[in-house]
Motif scaffolding. Structure first.
Motif, mmCIF file in Angstrom:
data_model
loop_
_atom_site.group_PDB
_atom_site.id
_atom_site.type_symbol
_atom_site.label_atom_id
_atom_site.label_comp_id
_atom_site.label_asym_id
_atom_site.label_seq_id
_atom_site.Cartn_x
_atom_site.Cartn_y
_atom_site.Cartn_z
ATOM 1 N N ASN A 54 0.757 -1.181 0.061
ATOM 2 C CA ASN A 54 0.041 0.011 -0.102
ATOM 3 C C ASN A 54 0.858 1.254 -0.026
ATOM 4 O OD1 ASN A 54 -2.529 1.332 -0.191
ATOM 5 N ND2 ASN A 54 -3.145 0.594 1.767
ATOM 6 N N LEU A 55 2.047 1.252 0.770
ATOM 7 C CA LEU A 55 2.972 2.293 0.487
ATOM 8 C C LEU A 55 3.388 2.653 -0.751
ATOM 9 C CD1 LEU A 55 3.962 3.628 3.096
ATOM 10 C CD2 LEU A 55 6.201 2.321 3.059
ATOM 11 N N ILE A 56 3.530 1.727 -1.353
ATOM 12 C CA ILE A 56 4.101 1.902 -2.853
ATOM 13 C C ILE A 56 2.766 2.465 -3.819
ATOM 14 C CG2 ILE A 56 4.943 0.812 -5.142
ATOM 15 C CD1 ILE A 56 6.551 -0.862 -3.319
ATOM 16 N N TYR A 57 1.899 1.724 -3.487
ATOM 17 C CA TYR A 57 0.554 2.241 -4.465
ATOM 18 C C TYR A 57 0.350 3.687 -3.610
ATOM 19 C CZ TYR A 57 -3.742 3.284 -6.488
ATOM 20 O OH TYR A 57 -4.765 4.005 -6.902
ATOM 21 N N GLY A 58 0.204 4.150 -2.750
ATOM 22 C CA GLY A 58 -0.115 5.094 -2.089
ATOM 23 C C GLY A 58 0.614 6.324 -2.843
ATOM 24 N N THR A 59 2.034 6.328 -2.473
ATOM 25 C CA THR A 59 2.977 7.293 -2.883
ATOM 26 C C THR A 59 3.135 7.394 -4.238
ATOM 27 O OG1 THR A 59 4.803 5.850 -2.383
ATOM 28 C CG2 THR A 59 4.013 7.459 -0.794
ATOM 29 N N MET A 60 3.088 6.362 -5.108
ATOM 30 C CA MET A 60 3.372 6.117 -6.495
ATOM 31 C C MET A 60 2.260 5.954 -7.539
ATOM 32 S SD MET A 60 7.245 4.706 -5.955
ATOM 33 C CE MET A 60 7.800 5.082 -7.664
ATOM 34 N N ARG A 61 1.176 5.314 -7.118
ATOM 35 C CA ARG A 61 0.128 4.893 -7.841
ATOM 36 C C ARG A 61 0.585 3.689 -8.529
ATOM 37 N NH1 ARG A 61 -1.723 7.515 -4.623
ATOM 38 N NH2 ARG A 61 -3.327 9.229 -4.562
ATOM 39 N N LEU A 62 1.375 2.823 -8.176
ATOM 40 C CA LEU A 62 1.950 1.668 -8.761
ATOM 41 C C LEU A 62 1.296 0.527 -8.400
ATOM 42 C CD1 LEU A 62 5.517 2.687 -9.513
ATOM 43 C CD2 LEU A 62 3.597 3.098 -10.855
ATOM 44 N N LEU A 63 0.928 -0.411 -9.044
ATOM 45 C CA LEU A 63 0.200 -1.664 -8.457
ATOM 46 C C LEU A 63 1.255 -2.802 -8.565
ATOM 47 C CD1 LEU A 63 -3.508 -1.756 -9.993
ATOM 48 C CD2 LEU A 63 -2.629 -1.460 -7.557
ATOM 49 N N ASN A 64 1.964 -3.128 -7.634
ATOM 50 C CA ASN A 64 3.063 -3.927 -7.545
ATOM 51 C C ASN A 64 2.747 -5.432 -7.608
ATOM 52 O OD1 ASN A 64 5.318 -5.403 -7.248
ATOM 53 N ND2 ASN A 64 6.014 -4.506 -5.364
ATOM 54 N N ILE A 65 2.722 -6.115 -8.689
ATOM 55 C CA ILE A 65 2.147 -7.330 -9.067
ATOM 56 C C ILE A 65 3.076 -8.192 -8.425
ATOM 57 C CG2 ILE A 65 1.554 -9.161 -10.810
ATOM 58 C CD1 ILE A 65 -0.511 -7.566 -10.664
ATOM 59 N N ALA A 66 4.453 -7.635 -8.614
ATOM 60 C CA ALA A 66 5.597 -8.710 -8.044
ATOM 61 C C ALA A 66 5.899 -8.884 -6.623
ATOM 62 C CB ALA A 66 6.824 -8.150 -8.758
ATOM 63 N N HIS A 67 4.905 -8.132 -5.747
ATOM 64 C CA HIS A 67 4.942 -8.032 -4.095
ATOM 65 C C HIS A 67 5.458 -9.533 -3.758
ATOM 66 C CE1 HIS A 67 5.102 -5.440 -0.829
ATOM 67 N NE2 HIS A 67 4.233 -6.340 -0.106
ATOM 68 N N GLY A 68 4.429 -10.428 -4.240
ATOM 69 C CA GLY A 68 4.494 -11.737 -3.539
ATOM 70 C C GLY A 68 5.956 -12.525 -3.900
ATOM 71 N N GLU A 69 6.627 -11.987 -5.137
ATOM 72 C CA GLU A 69 7.884 -12.654 -5.398
ATOM 73 C C GLU A 69 8.877 -12.188 -4.461
ATOM 74 O OE1 GLU A 69 5.655 -12.209 -7.897
ATOM 75 O OE2 GLU A 69 5.441 -14.359 -7.963
ATOM 76 N N LEU A 70 8.730 -10.777 -3.986
ATOM 77 C CA LEU A 70 9.773 -10.522 -2.948
ATOM 78 C C LEU A 70 9.490 -11.241 -1.762
ATOM 79 C CD1 LEU A 70 11.718 -8.143 -3.103
ATOM 80 C CD2 LEU A 70 9.911 -7.986 -4.653
ATOM 81 N N ILE A 71 8.409 -11.792 -1.283
ATOM 82 C CA ILE A 71 8.025 -12.591 0.096
ATOM 83 C C ILE A 71 8.866 -13.921 -0.537
ATOM 84 C CG2 ILE A 71 6.317 -13.847 0.960
ATOM 85 C CD1 ILE A 71 4.324 -11.663 0.269
ATOM 86 N N MET A 72 8.782 -14.279 -1.478
ATOM 87 C CA MET A 72 9.385 -15.591 -2.047
ATOM 88 C C MET A 72 10.679 -15.713 -1.902
ATOM 89 S SD MET A 72 10.885 -16.884 -4.907
ATOM 90 C CE MET A 72 10.673 -16.297 -6.212
ATOM 91 N N LEU A 73 11.335 -14.502 -2.471
ATOM 92 C CA LEU A 73 12.912 -14.289 -2.466
ATOM 93 C C LEU A 73 13.176 -14.203 -0.844
ATOM 94 C CD1 LEU A 73 13.839 -11.868 -5.095
ATOM 95 C CD2 LEU A 73 14.246 -14.524 -5.004
ATOM 96 N N GLY A 74 12.490 -13.491 0.043
ATOM 97 C CA GLY A 74 12.791 -13.484 1.291
ATOM 98 C C GLY A 74 12.760 -14.860 2.032
#
Lengths: 247, 305, 294
Positions: free
Chosen positions: C28-48
């Motif tokens: 939401n932080l990324i959407y809120g400030t930049m209006r970008l829908l980060n479809i790759a968010h889950g992949e960062l979870i996966m990498l973590g």
């Protein structure tokens, strides 16, 4: 026929949450008139336009167009009956050519033209009328503000209105452009016989064009009369906090 | 006018050549063309809603999967052609059923709503299949030959392209583009915006339904994970993007280019090809934000007519 | 149903809800400030999750330490991605609509790259490890140490980020940017810095969530998308751009899911959450908590 009521808005109220944007406003426009609607920012002028043109449903009250009820209809239905509005912040179809913009009005407005070729010819005539013909094939996003205002007028005219609601068609124009635009509005009224209700801040235009003026203040109608009567009305003068109405 | 006649002649020639492909080409080439035509059908139908009205949909995989499952469930019960057509009609009906509430939602909300829709249908079918048969996948037997499937996709692909073309250049199309530019102004100008979007949504869903139905038979094994995969929707968007999002010929080109590139990559680098493809997408979006066709078009437009 | 069972369901819902909140606040932080829908968010979870797994199984690095390492690593990815791709395209995009669809494609490209890279490097095998699996009882409810830890870390990080937005100058600048991009640039807020900061923080929270999840869930290269969608569901519940809403939305979704599953069957969990999602977006597209910036 001259006295026929084109538009009658009766006891219109509009509430947004706790805010009363319009309170019991009555306004009527006879066929062939140009009526001005004035008031300070936030007085409810654009809200009234939105209610009349169907963008919002009124909280209470009725709207009659040519004697028929249009309360609660959607904008496209109202447009097809011959009541067309322009927007204060112009909303051209930016990535379409000027010609296509106007064609859209012809195709979907009152005439509902089905033939694209015919719509094209008619649209060209209207562009000629507002003085935008030489820019017919330019993308709308390439126009300046004055031309955007003309395009907004042309597109609404293409929808073939009997009553035109103009929302600050002159705002932001230079003095020369204002005079030109006023000339177009006068032509629309005289040559095309279109009845006009206009919101305007440019007082010179309102007093110059309108036969009658309605004043809104905090969502209520506080005065109505000829330009001269309005200019002398103490309540109006006070509402404008000493701003010179003749300006 | 002569120019237009020449263009139509050219298109007719290409269509004739496409009809002849199975007669002289190897099975591999026919399969490749089948893939190509399938992506053309999906992309052309996608732009009818998303390209023309600007409502970016990730729901194409939902319709693709629905068509596939319709075929899988009715195959051997009804004739092939009827099955394909009904697969499309089921999706059309589904789109019409959900269209009004869905299309009230705009911008990013519409994007994630349609993503949710395709995931929803995926899990619905996973659960349904477990309830009905105990297993998730389905094997389809006695499927039609490659040639039959090829010609069906050819018809659907051509149909989608022609539909996209005629919609774009029609009164209906002008209405849809007006919605994309300024929805409120379009509505105030007499366009029944909700009906227009609804119709575009339905037409746009009809073709992936048919494609899905044909592809179920082509693959002869389907499961919800693959046919409802969001990758289908994304690949369609990438293709449409390459062609500039709202162009009939662009979508055609985008589908052809991406299909051929991924085929070539897959043959060369079977392990890395998805990664390379992802990198290519990022690269092109970054350096050609209006699609690869845009610079070419600009040049053509500048030349004297 | 007996009391312990009810408490057990509630605690399970709260625990997973806390992690949902962590994932969603980052998105939401990324959407809120930049209006970008980060479809790759889950992949960062996966990498973590993978990084934590390898550090633990290969080098015996405790996941407690990995929490910090993984967050830093994810923030670094965020920095690189934002700097090299998004700052330039935000500058060159002609309209919000073009930016919206193009950024969607780029994130899609990233998610394809990350998940396939993981599959290539580490195969598609399902992996997992056990850590802090001791059980203890609160009010008769059995709880594993690792879950309690994950819950506490997630909630503390969410609250810290909330306080950051509320109490610091930087947070106020971020909120101003979320509320009105043009006006905040007029008053001299350095948008570039805030974009990069939000990206790094958002990515770091996703990585951290992956680290926490790896302690008790399975890890695969394609585990990301369901979490991306969960994050979308949560931010729709709480309102796009509304950070406090995401926090509450996370708990709400966690509880609804766990209660729903306990009444029906685990297989229906996705259907349940997608139904809630579609329903909310249709009925209250601005979210249950509205679009305020808190």
């Amino acid at each position: 026929m001259k006295d026929m009521k084109m538009l009658e808005a009766r006891n219109i109220s509009k509430r947004f949450g706790g805010l009363m944007a319009l309170e019991d406003v009555n306004i009527s426009v006879a066929q062939g008139e140009i009526v001005g609607l004035i008031g300070a920012n936030g007085a409810g002028k654009t809200t009234l336009f939105n209610v009349i043109s169907g963008t919002y449903a009124p909280t209470s009250g009725r709207i009659l167009f040519k004697g028929r009820e249009i309360t609660g209809m959607r904008p496209h239905e109202i447009c097809r009956r011959g009541l067309v509005r322009t927007f204060q912040v112009v909303k051209p179809f930016r990535n379409m050519t000027v010609l296509r913009n106007v064609m859209a009005g012809k195709l979907f407005g009152k005439d509902r033209v089905k033939n694209l070729e015919y719509a094209r010819e008619e649209a060209l005539k209207i562009l000629e009328f507002v003085g935008l013909a030489q820019k017919a094939h330019v993308l709308a996003r390439g126009l300046g503000l004055a031309d955007h205002k003309r395009l907004e007028l042309a597109r609404s005219l293409a929808a073939d209105p009997e009553l035109l609601l103009l929302d600050e068609a002159l705002a932001g124009l230079t003095p020369t452009e204002t005079v030109e635009a006023m000339e177009i509005v006068r032509k629309i009224h005289e040559k095309l016989q279109i009845t006009i209700l206009m919101v305007e801040h440019v007082m010179k235009a309102v007093t110059g064009l309108c036969s009658r003026i309605v004043v809104l203040h905090y969502g209520r109608k506080i005065a109505e009369g000829t330009p001269k009567e309005i200019a002398e009305n103490p309540e109006v003068v006070e509402a404008y906090l000493g701003e010179s109405i003749e300006a | 006018m002569a120019k237009r006649a020449a263009l139509y002649g050219f298109l007719a020639l290409i269509l004739a050549l496409l009809c002849l492909v199975p007669a002289f080409a190897s099975d591999y080439v026919v399969s490749l063309f089948l893939d190509l035509l399938m992506w053309i059908a999906l992309t052309e139908s996608w732009i009818i809603l998303s390209g023309y009205t600007g409502y970016i949909s990730l729901g194409h995989s939902a319709f693709f999967g629905l068509g596939a499952y319709f075929m899988a469930m009715t195959w051997t019960h009804i004739p092939y052609a009827l099955g394909v057509l009904s697969g499309g009609l089921v999706c059309l009906a589904f789109a019409f059923a959900i269209g009004f509430p869905f299309l009230r939602v705009r911008g990013p909300y519409f994007v994630i709503l349609t993503l949710g829709l395709s995931e929803f249908t995926k899990y619905l079918f996973i659960n349904l299949e477990i309830k009905l048969g105990g297993t998730v996948g389905r094997i389809l037997m006695m499927t039609p030959g490659l040639e039959t499937l090829y010609y069906s996709v050819l018809i659907v692909g051509t149909g989608a392209t022609i539909t996209a073309y005629f919609v774009k250049n029609s009164r209906f199309g002008i209405g849809l583009f007006s919605i994309k530019e300024e929805e409120d102004a379009a509505n105030s100008l007499g366009i029944n915006t909700s009906i227009y979007k609804w119709l575009a949504f339905g037409i746009s869903a009809f073709f992936p339904g048919m494609v899905g139905a044909i592809l179920a038979l082509r693959r002869s094994y389907i499961d919800p994970y693959t046919v409802f995969s969001p990758a289908v929707s994304f690949q369609v968007i990438v293709m449409a993007f390459l062609g500039g999002f709202e162009d009939v010929e662009g979508a055609l080109l985008g589908a052809v280019v991406l299909t051929l590139v991924s085929e070539a990559l897959w043959a060369q680098y079977p392990y890395y090809y998805m990664i390379i493809l992802g990198a290519i997408v990022i690269f092109i979006v970054k350096f050609m934000p209006l699609g690869v066709l845009h610079p070419i078009k600009q040049r053509l437009l500048k030349e004297p007519q | 149903m007996e009391l312990t069972r009810i408490l057990q369901i509630l605690s399970a819902g709260l625990i997973i809800g806390g992690i949902y909140a962590l994932i969603a606040v980052g998105l939401n932080l990324i959407y809120g400030t930049m209006r970008l829908l980060n479809i790759a968010h889950g992949e960062l979870i996966m990498l973590g999750a993978y990084v934590t797994y390898w550090l633990y199984t290969l080098y015996g690095v405790s996941p407690l330490i990995s929490m910090i390492l993984v967050s830093a690593f994810s923030a670094l990815i965020g920095l690189i991605v934002c700097w090299s791709i998004f700052l330039p395209i935000i500058k060159t995009s002609k309209s919000a609509a073009v930016l919206e669809s193009n950024s969607l494609l780029i994130f899609f490209g990233l998610s394809v790259i990350f998940s396939n890279l993981a599959s290539l490097l580490w195969t598609a095998d399902i992996r997992g490890y056990s850590y802090m699996t001791k059980v203890f009882y609160i009010l008769g409810v059995p709880l594993m140490h690792n879950r309690l830890l994950a819950f506490l870390v997630a909630v503390v990080v969410c609250i810290l980020s909330y306080l950051l937005l509320q109490k610091t100058m930087l947070g106020k600048a971020i909120r101003a940017l979320i509320q009105d991009r043009e006006a905040s640039q007029l008053v001299g807020i350095n948008a570039r810095f805030i974009y990069i900061f939000s990206f790094c923080l958002g990515f770091a929270m996703a990585g951290l969530a992956g680290c926490l999840l790896s302690m008790f869930y399975e890890i695969t290269p394609f585990m990301g998308l369901p979490y991306t969608i969960v994050a979308f569901i949560v931010i729709v519940l709480g309102g796009l751009g509304n950070i406090f809403g995401s926090l509450m939305g996370g708990f709400l979704l966690g509880l609804l899911e766990t209660i729903g599953v306990s009444l029906t069957s685990p297989g229906l969990r996705p259907i349940l959450s997608y139904s809630i999602f579609i329903l909310i977006i249709l009925v209250r597209p601005k979210g249950i908590f509205g679009r305020g910036v808190y």
